[in-house]
Design a protein around this motif. Structure first.
Motif, PDB file in Angstrom:
ATOM      1  N   ILE A   1      46.741  35.994  36.313  1.00  0.00           N
ATOM      2  CA  ILE A   1      48.020  36.610  36.674  1.00  0.00           C
ATOM      3  C   ILE A   1      48.992  36.510  35.503  1.00  0.00           C
ATOM      4  O   ILE A   1      48.748  35.826  34.523  1.00  0.00           O
TER       5      ILE A   1
ATOM      6  N   ALA B   1      39.571  33.204  42.164  1.00  0.00           N
ATOM      7  CA  ALA B   1      40.453  32.919  41.031  1.00  0.00           C
ATOM      8  C   ALA B   1      40.670  34.195  40.236  1.00  0.00           C
ATOM      9  O   ALA B   1      39.774  35.026  40.111  1.00  0.00           O
TER      10      ALA B   1
ATOM     11  N   ALA C   1      48.474  33.011  33.517  1.00  0.00           N
ATOM     12  CA  ALA C   1      48.041  31.846  34.293  1.00  0.00           C
ATOM     13  C   ALA C   1      46.872  32.289  35.167  1.00  0.00           C
ATOM     14  O   ALA C   1      46.641  33.481  35.355  1.00  0.00           O
ATOM     15  N   ILE C   2      46.142  31.304  35.677  1.00  0.00           N
ATOM     16  CA  ILE C   2      45.089  31.609  36.642  1.00  0.00           C
ATOM     17  C   ILE C   2      45.610  31.217  38.014  1.00  0.00           C
ATOM     18  O   ILE C   2      46.214  30.163  38.194  1.00  0.00           O
ATOM     19  N   THR C   3      45.377  32.080  38.985  1.00  0.00           N
ATOM     20  CA  THR C   3      45.777  31.759  40.349  1.00  0.00           C
ATOM     21  C   THR C   3      44.541  31.786  41.237  1.00  0.00           C
ATOM     22  O   THR C   3      43.447  32.131  40.805  1.00  0.00           O
ATOM     23  N   GLY C   4      44.731  31.414  42.500  1.00  0.00           N
ATOM     24  CA  GLY C   4      43.634  31.500  43.465  1.00  0.00           C
ATOM     25  C   GLY C   4      42.660  30.345  43.338  1.00  0.00           C
ATOM     26  O   GLY C   4      42.833  29.435  42.536  1.00  0.00           O
ATOM     27  N   ARG C   5      41.620  30.415  44.146  1.00  0.00           N
ATOM     28  CA  ARG C   5      40.657  29.307  44.209  1.00  0.00           C
ATOM     29  C   ARG C   5      39.245  29.866  44.249  1.00  0.00           C
ATOM     30  O   ARG C   5      39.011  30.936  44.814  1.00  0.00           O
TER      31      ARG C   5
END
Lengths: 248, 590
Positions: free
Chosen positions: A180, A177, A169-173
């Motif tokens: 993960i 980003a 998955a992709i996390t953060g902004r």
């Protein structure tokens, strides 16, 4: 399909047929027209994030991989202006990560690198971001080198849509980003990914690599030493090169 | 419409949407309890809510108000907006309390950082302390805050007047001056029937008040015609555009109109469920909004068989955001409601056919829904009688910056910028940012332009900069804002907003050349044309507008050479200086 004859779009002056439900990218690929792309792979849900496939449809900017083809569309693709835009976007992808082609196992098989060559990109142009990103070497046969990740989410989608798992998955902004892994420890070793998964092989760059298979194909005989990225029907070739002799 | 953002089946059940079990609400509770979201809590919550761990983790990392490492027991966030922010005050308080900005003090008591505009532009400088809004900051108040922190007084026991938020309505117009009796819109709706009322809304010419200006009636019509298992109404109260605070006033003093507008919409499109998505910065409004919902239930204006009408069922829940400007984009807002990162979807299909949980959904601005409720009572002619040809009705402006009386002003569309400036006591104006950073920066020779969709569109923000303001600093502030708020989905916006920010920083530091200005223009144009959603497509506006209208603010800062490197060798040695505890002249290059 009596009305099939009416279903055409124009790409760079050439009339291209399409069937209902196809995107501009689908129609172009079927007609052996190359529109540069990184986050798109036939068979996976279109994503529209890398913006390499930016085209102009009746004068408006659009992503070829997500915009449904529709009669009356006049698409500009292979133009000087769009090549410049795509080159800039590719440079942006290079400087936001840490890409050292000469020391990367993927060199020569890397789609990002091949697209850069195709677009005559000679340097990163912009100041490097030098992000700090973690390597995950916990898995016995797969290594995750986030320095090279371009957030295309091909692995995310391949794991979900083809492998029937949900490993990535992709996390953060924003620029924070990052890719993960879906496990309590956050480590690849604690997921159910295996080297049989499409997700383990689909990475267009060298962010996901199979361990203990370094430099088996010598430089000079790698995918993009033998082919150009714009060649029709190259997708299976790219994927095959991602697999190694003792895998299936 | 497809999600770019996680498996389609992980939105959670409809029952999980809203209510205490919504992921955003659960994470808020954890953040309050532990000052961060502990790793173990993420796996536990994922198991409990039956969501992938990575989904919970990605939501934690996406929203500004959730943290992976502990914030202070007093977590203080200063607005960094050009209207309600004061960074000098932040640094002052940091110094007073021995806190490094952005970090938590070693004893875990206090952390101080900055946050995007908190919507208090008419009563700043302002901050959030543990999520509560504190306005009208002065140096004296800063000292008092420091004393409360030193004494360990719980925020709940701080003087209540510190937290007072005023409406500051300075000019009433069509909406604000017309009284509204709760239920009157619904009575009128039932009397007219859904079809006729829908025609009234279409005829009224009401267009979306968020800024984009799509016909509200047409939106409702498309949604009504769309087939699905359920229909939904969403009120977008994620008012995040810097300089905007008019929804704050509507929600505070006109909540019945807003909720009634939602209920009417539900009546017309055939929805039984509505959600109000409220920005986290407005959490202080939540208790009263919930009380209003309760009262409406009691009065049979919500719930089953509304006003005794068999089969007219509608309920409203409130979902709290957690600090993400992008969630004001309607499809990102829907993703956020579905317990995911706020990543804008690929359009089409639009929410009217495939929105919340892939069902037909209307997303409307707070002001749009309030106007719809009034139109239901007073009719389309009443509304159309105001405003201009293409922009019917009125607009509530949030006016802030260099003027004597900042606050809310309601005008019929078609009013000139100069008239507005005269009314709010703005003199010697250098520039006005109409519609917030994503809008238009205009110079005095354009002050005869008119407010309206045909000329200067605005979601409500109206920021005034006097002759002494440093406009380049303003543009820099906006560039930082967009780089901070970019969701990171598409390359042009994710990387481009950061490149633009860095380019401006270089010019402001006095190292920019004409080459840097040209590069910035090229990048701004690319980000504007090639980004995925409205955020990226508008993020370069302040730079492009300033380059066009105020080229001098850049030129005066440029160095007279062809090229200066971005790389600053002396700055690069900073880490080495810190490690070796040296800061003497010998440890510097210059």
């Amino acid at each position: 399909m009596s009305e099939a004859n009416n279903n055409t779009i124009i790409i760079d002056g050439k009339e291209i047929p399409f069937t209902e439900g196809q995107t501009i990218m689908d129609a172009a690929l079927a007609a052996d027209i190359y529109i540069p792309h990184l986050c798109h792979r036939p068979g996976l849900k279109p994503h529209g994030s890398c913006k390499l496939c930016t085209v102009e449809v009746n004068g408006r900017s659009a992503s070829a991989c997500t915009l449904p083809a529709a009669s009356g569309q006049e698409v500009s693709n292979n133009t000087e202006a769009l090549t410049e835009v795509r080159k800039t976007i590719t440079q942006m992808l290079f400087v936001e990560g840490n890409h050292f082609c000469p020391s990367c196992e993927k060199t020569g098989d890397c789609t990002l690198q091949a697209v850069a060559y195709h677009l005559d990109m000679l340097d990163g142009h912009f100041p490097q971001f030098y992000p700090k990103r973690e390597v995950d070497a916990s898995h016995e046969s797969i290594v995750l080198d986030r320095d090279r990740c371009i957030m295309c989410e091909l692995c995310v989608r391949a794991s979900r849509e083809v492998d029937g798992k949900d490993v990535f998955a992709i996390t953060g902004r924003g620029v924070d980003a990052k890719l993960i892994v879906n496990s309590a420890s956050g480590k690849l070793a604690d997921t159910d990914i295996t080297t049989d998964d499409l997700a383990a092989h689909i990475c267009p760059v060298g962010a996901i690599l199979i361990k203990e298979h370094g430099y088996e194909t010598p430089i000079g005989r790698r995918t993009f030493d033998l082919h150009t990225i714009a060649e029709p029907g190259l997708e299976p070739v790219i994927l095959r090169k991602g697999k190694h002799a003792d895998e299936h | 419409m497809h999600s770019n953002n996680g498996p389609d089946n992980n939105a959670g059940s409809p029952a999980q949407q809203g209510g205490d079990n919504h992921l955003l609400h659960r994470l808020y509770e954890l953040q309050q309890q532990f000052q961060h979201i502990p790793k173990q809590a993420i796996s536990d919550l994922a198991t409990e809510l039956n969501l992938p761990i990575s989904q919970v983790e990605s939501v934690v990392d996406f929203y500004s108000f959730f943290h992976r490492t502990a914030r202070g027991r007093y977590d203080i966030l200063f607005s960094n907006c050009t209207s309600c922010g004061d960074m000098a005050m932040m640094h002052k308080l940091c110094e007073r309390l021995s806190v490094t900005p952005g970090e938590t003090r070693a004893d875990g008591v206090v952390s101080i950082a900055e946050t995007s505009c908190i919507g208090m532009c008419d009563q700043g400088p302002a901050l959030l302390v543990n999520g509560r809004t504190l306005t009208h900051l002065t140096n004296r108040r800063l000292e008092q805050i420091a004393e409360q922190v030193d004494a360990g007084t719980p925020v709940a026991d701080w003087p209540v007047e510190w937290f007072r938020v005023h409406d500051n309505v300075r000019k009433n117009g069509l909406l604000l001056s017309t009284g509204f009796e709760a239920g009157s819109g619904l009575l009128s709706a039932i009397h007219q029937g859904p079809e006729e009322l829908l025609e009234e809304i279409v005829k009224s010419g009401l267009r979306g008040r968020g800024g984009a200006g799509f016909s509200t009636g047409m939106k409702w019509k498309f949604c009504r015609a769309a087939t699905g298992d359920a229909h939904y109404v969403i009120c977008n109260a994620d008012e995040g555009e810097p300089g905007t605070f008019k929804d704050r006033i509507l929600l505070n003093s006109h909540a019945h109109e807003v909720f009634e507008g939602m209920t009417l919409c539900g009546y017309i499109i055939g929805a039984q469920k509505g959600y109000l998505y409220l920005r986290g910065e407005y959490r202080y409004l939540l208790p009263e909004l919930q009380a209003v919902l309760k009262r409406r239930h009691k009065a049979k204006l919500l719930g089953e068989n509304i006003l005794g009408q068999q089969g007219f069922n509608f309920d409203i829940e409130i979902i709290m955001g957690a600090g993400a400007y992008i969630c004001g984009e309607e499809s990102a807002l829907i993703e956020s409601m579905e317990q995911k990162r706020g990543i804008p979807r690929v359009l089409p299909p639009f929410p009217v056919t495939k929105g919340f949980l892939d069902q037909p959904t209307v997303v409307n601005n707070v002001e749009t829904l309030a106007a719809a409720a009034q139109i239901a009572v007073h009719g389309s002619d009443w509304f159309k009688g105001h405003g201009s040809d293409k922009s019917a009705g009125s607009k509530i402006l949030s006016i802030s910056g260099d003027c004597t009386t900042p606050g809310a002003y309601e005008y019929a569309f078609g009013v000139s910028i100069q008239r507005i400036l005269d009314d709010c006591g703005a003199e010697d104006v250098q520039a006005v940012q109409v519609g917030g950073p994503s809008g238009t920066l205009i110079a005095p020779d354009e002050f005869e332009r008119k407010l309206g969709f045909e000329d200067l569109a605005t979601g409500g923000s109206f920021m005034i900069y006097g002759k002494d303001s440093d406009l380049l600093a303003v543009v820099q502030n906006f560039a930082h804002f967009f780089a901070h708020e970019s969701c990171g989905f598409c390359t042009p916006c994710r990387v481009g907003t950061t490149l633009l920010r860095n380019g401006l920083d270089k010019i402001v530091r006095g190292h920019g050349t004409q080459y840097d200005v040209d590069e910035m223009f090229r990048m701004a144009t690319l980000v504007k044309r090639r980004s995925h959603c409205g955020l990226g497509q508008t993020a370069p506006n302040p730079i492009l507008d300033a380059l066009k209208r105020f080229p001098g603010i850049f030129e005066s800062r440029l160095v007279n050479s062809e090229f200066e490197p971005h790389f600053d060798l002396d700055a690069a040695l900073e880490e080495a200086r810190q490690i070796s505890h040296r800061d003497d002249a010998e440890a510097h290059l210059v």
